[in-house]
Design an enzyme around this catalytic site. Sequence first.
Site, PDB file in Angstrom:
ATOM      1  N   LYS A  65     -19.718 -12.021  -0.031  1.00 19.79           N
ATOM      2  CA  LYS A  65     -19.342 -10.723   0.572  1.00 19.79           C
ATOM      3  C   LYS A  65     -18.167 -10.896   1.531  1.00 19.79           C
ATOM      4  O   LYS A  65     -17.195 -10.133   1.471  1.00 19.79           O
ATOM      5  CB  LYS A  65     -20.565 -10.130   1.282  1.00 19.79           C
ATOM      6  N   SER A  66     -18.245 -11.883   2.414  1.00 21.71           N
ATOM      7  CA  SER A  66     -17.172 -12.082   3.404  1.00 21.71           C
ATOM      8  C   SER A  66     -15.831 -12.337   2.716  1.00 21.71           C
ATOM      9  O   SER A  66     -14.791 -11.803   3.131  1.00 21.71           O
ATOM     10  CB  SER A  66     -17.493 -13.288   4.286  1.00 21.71           C
ATOM     11  N   GLN A 115     -15.966 -12.062  12.940  1.00 19.69           N
ATOM     12  CA  GLN A 115     -15.337 -10.740  12.861  1.00 19.69           C
ATOM     13  C   GLN A 115     -14.365 -10.533  14.019  1.00 19.69           C
ATOM     14  O   GLN A 115     -13.264 -10.018  13.832  1.00 19.69           O
ATOM     15  CB  GLN A 115     -16.410  -9.650  12.835  1.00 19.69           C
ATOM     16  N   ASP A 141     -26.846 -15.169   9.223  1.00 17.68           N
ATOM     17  CA  ASP A 141     -27.364 -14.134   8.316  1.00 17.68           C
ATOM     18  C   ASP A 141     -28.595 -14.603   7.540  1.00 17.68           C
ATOM     19  O   ASP A 141     -29.258 -13.800   6.879  1.00 17.68           O
ATOM     20  CB  ASP A 141     -26.265 -13.675   7.349  1.00 17.68           C
ATOM     21  N   ARG A 189     -32.299  -7.593  14.305  1.00 10.06           N
ATOM     22  CA  ARG A 189     -33.005  -8.441  13.333  1.00 10.06           C
ATOM     23  C   ARG A 189     -34.082  -9.310  13.983  1.00 10.06           C
ATOM     24  O   ARG A 189     -34.913  -9.859  13.262  1.00 10.06           O
ATOM     25  CB  ARG A 189     -32.006  -9.305  12.536  1.00 10.06           C
TER      26      ARG A 189
HETATM   27  O1  SPQ Z   1     -20.431  -6.971   7.613  1.00 11.36           O
HETATM   28  P1  SPQ Z   1     -21.701  -6.986   8.389  1.00 11.36           P
HETATM   29  O2  SPQ Z   1     -22.405  -5.678   8.261  1.00 11.36           O
HETATM   30  O3  SPQ Z   1     -21.519  -7.385   9.827  1.00 11.36           O
HETATM   31  O4  SPQ Z   1     -22.639  -8.097   7.691  1.00 11.36           O
HETATM   32  C1  SPQ Z   1     -23.360  -9.248   8.127  1.00 11.36           C
HETATM   33  C2  SPQ Z   1     -24.484  -9.482   7.029  1.00 11.36           C
HETATM   34  O5  SPQ Z   1     -25.623  -9.782   7.333  1.00 11.36           O
HETATM   35  O6  SPQ Z   1     -24.114  -9.367   5.869  1.00 11.36           O
HETATM   36  C3  SPQ Z   1     -23.964  -9.151   9.521  1.00 11.36           C
HETATM   37  F1  SPQ Z   1     -24.805  -8.240   9.695  1.00 11.36           F
HETATM   38  O7  SPQ Z   1     -22.544 -10.435   8.035  1.00 11.36           O
HETATM   39  C4  SPQ Z   1     -21.476 -10.776   8.941  1.00 11.36           C
HETATM   40  C5  SPQ Z   1     -21.846 -12.024   9.716  1.00 11.36           C
HETATM   41  O8  SPQ Z   1     -23.036 -11.877  10.433  1.00 11.36           O
HETATM   42  C6  SPQ Z   1     -20.242 -11.018   8.107  1.00 11.36           C
HETATM   43  C7  SPQ Z   1     -19.169 -11.770   8.834  1.00 11.36           C
HETATM   44  C8  SPQ Z   1     -17.815 -11.841   8.259  1.00 11.36           C
HETATM   45  O9  SPQ Z   1     -17.633 -11.600   7.052  1.00 11.36           O
HETATM   46  O10 SPQ Z   1     -16.875 -12.173   9.025  1.00 11.36           O
HETATM   47  C9  SPQ Z   1     -19.423 -12.442  10.016  1.00 11.36           C
HETATM   48  C10 SPQ Z   1     -20.738 -12.429  10.688  1.00 11.36           C
HETATM   49  O11 SPQ Z   1     -20.707 -11.506  11.758  1.00 11.36           O
HETATM   50  P2  SPQ Z   1     -20.148 -11.883  13.223  1.00 11.36           P
HETATM   51  O12 SPQ Z   1     -20.482 -10.682  14.064  1.00 11.36           O
HETATM   52  O13 SPQ Z   1     -20.911 -13.090  13.627  1.00 11.36           O
HETATM   53  O14 SPQ Z   1     -18.715 -12.108  13.123  1.00 11.36           O
END
Ligand code: SPQ
Length: 428
Positions: free
Chosen positions: A23-24, A170, A316, A347
């Site tokens: 997904k990322s 993110q 995750d 969570r």
């Molecule tokens: O995109 P989203 O909704 O934040 O999705 C999640 C997931 O569980 O699929 C988190 F809820 O993944 C994030 C992950 O936790 C995806 C991500 C990325 O693609 O950069 C980074 C992580 O979040 P963060 O807040 O730690 O940067």
Amino acid sequence: MSEKVLQYDKPSLQGTLTIPGDKSISHRSVMFGAIATGKTTVDGFLLGEDCLSTIDCFRKLGVKIDVEGTNVSIDSPGIEGWQEPTEVLYTGNSGTTTRLMLGILAGSTVHSVMTGDASIGKRPMRRVIDPLRQMGAHITGRADGQYTPLAIQGTVLQAIDYHMPVASAQVKSAVLLAGLRAEGTTIVREIEVSRDHTERMLRQFGAKVDEVDGVISLKGGQTLTGTHVSVPGDISSAAFFLVAGAICEDSKITLENVGINPTRDGIIEVLHNMGASITVMPNEDSQSEPTATITIETSTLEGTTIEGDIIPRLIDEIPILALLATQANGKTIIKDAEELKVKETDRITAVVDELKKLGANIEATEDGMVIQGPTPLRGASLQTYGDHRIGMMGAVAALITDGAVVLDDAECIAVSYPSFFEHVEEVK
Ligand code: SPQ
């Protein structure tokens, strides 16, 4: 929202699955392809709802995107050629889309308005907007920009030297993507290493990004050129079958094409530490992102402690690791994971409340949870809170419960793993 009854009668799992795209990385392939000039082609793209939201947003910016199966092609005039969107950019349930697009749109030439679903409306955006404002970004929104809807007026940005207050890919990615368009060299100092897909992919698109001991620097004014991206399978999706294979009786499953980027592979380390029967065979021909074939068998597991700098490498996977811990001998402690509170739902609360309904011995703590195992689990009606990972945790639990598990909403699973239930049918 539709209820799903899961009555599996403790199957033994056998077979081979090809894990769908990460997904990322899928999000980033479209984002970077849209920033770049020329054509980008992607294979192995994840057709999850979150990634489709990203595609929809960039189409509204005038980028031509075609999807054929899991192949995507992006034809972009480059970020300077985007059209000002006449509609609101809708990011659905996706934190990645919302936060990374803030960084991209801040340095664009257009005005845009962005919003998402009810869950996105509760997730903190100031963690991204604060550094972007330091760079000169014009972003307004509810609660002074903490929550969507947000309005972004693209402008000329200045580079910053940013000390990250949290481990978040993110936040890091939003600052780096804004840094691409800023005057000067942007520096991001990580508090703990978070997933590095942005840095890897920026290089693939021709940008120069340096990284030394968690300090990432990127010179502004660099342009991206369209390229080809092969998306590996998502280790966060594979995690559900890794745990299922370990906890179901007489099971052996092989997962192909799993991304094993070292900033994402904490679950493999934890499975090893807990004594799982797991083999990881790295693929020789992996490109910018390493991949492997992973085989897991029914395992005798020991409790463990999951804490510190491994947390961002498996953040995750914590819901499904909590389920795994209910089947391990002894105590499992998960700490330093307060970031779980700002995901699609809280969570920590969701995992603890739902696993308790199944009979687990689990307690929430300020920054994680403590699980005492092994505990036989029973069927129950579970809430997913619209969170795909809580939904899949409940569905994997159903493979070992006495009696049925009823999920109040299984549709949310399509956010990251639309073929999840087909894959369960394939191996059970
Ligand atoms: O995109 P989203 O909704 O934040 O999705 C999640 C997931 O569980 O699929 C988190 F809820 O993944 C994030 C992950 O936790 C995806 C991500 C990325 O693609 O950069 C980074 C992580 O979040 P963060 O807040 O730690 O940067």
